[in-house]
Write an enzyme that holds these catalytic residues in place. Structure first.
Site, PDB file in Angstrom:
ATOM      1  CG  HIS A 107      -2.049  -0.969   1.103  1.00 45.59           C
ATOM      2  ND1 HIS A 107      -1.889  -2.303   1.353  1.00 45.59           N
ATOM      3  CD2 HIS A 107      -3.343  -0.801   0.732  1.00 45.59           C
ATOM      4  CE1 HIS A 107      -3.057  -2.923   1.154  1.00 45.59           C
ATOM      5  NE2 HIS A 107      -3.946  -2.039   0.771  1.00 45.59           N
ATOM      6  CG  ASP A 108       2.830   2.470  -3.268  1.00 40.84           C
ATOM      7  OD1 ASP A 108       3.691   1.926  -2.558  1.00 40.84           O
ATOM      8  OD2 ASP A 108       2.658   2.201  -4.465  1.00 40.84           O
TER       9      ASP A 108
END
Length: 34
Positions: free
Chosen positions: A18-19
């Site tokens: 998850h950026d």
């Protein structure tokens, strides 16, 4: 505890994939689980 270890890996993978910072809030860094 095998279940805790499994969860630790899962959360770590979650954080890596998850950026978006908002999405990362649902993931805990590995170190907090020790």
């Amino acid at each position: 505890n095998l279940i805790q270890f499994s969860n630790m890996i899962q959360l770590d993978r979650c954080c890596e994939t998850h950026d978006n910072e908002a999405e990362k809030k649902g993931c805990y860094p590995k170190l907090t689980l020790y």
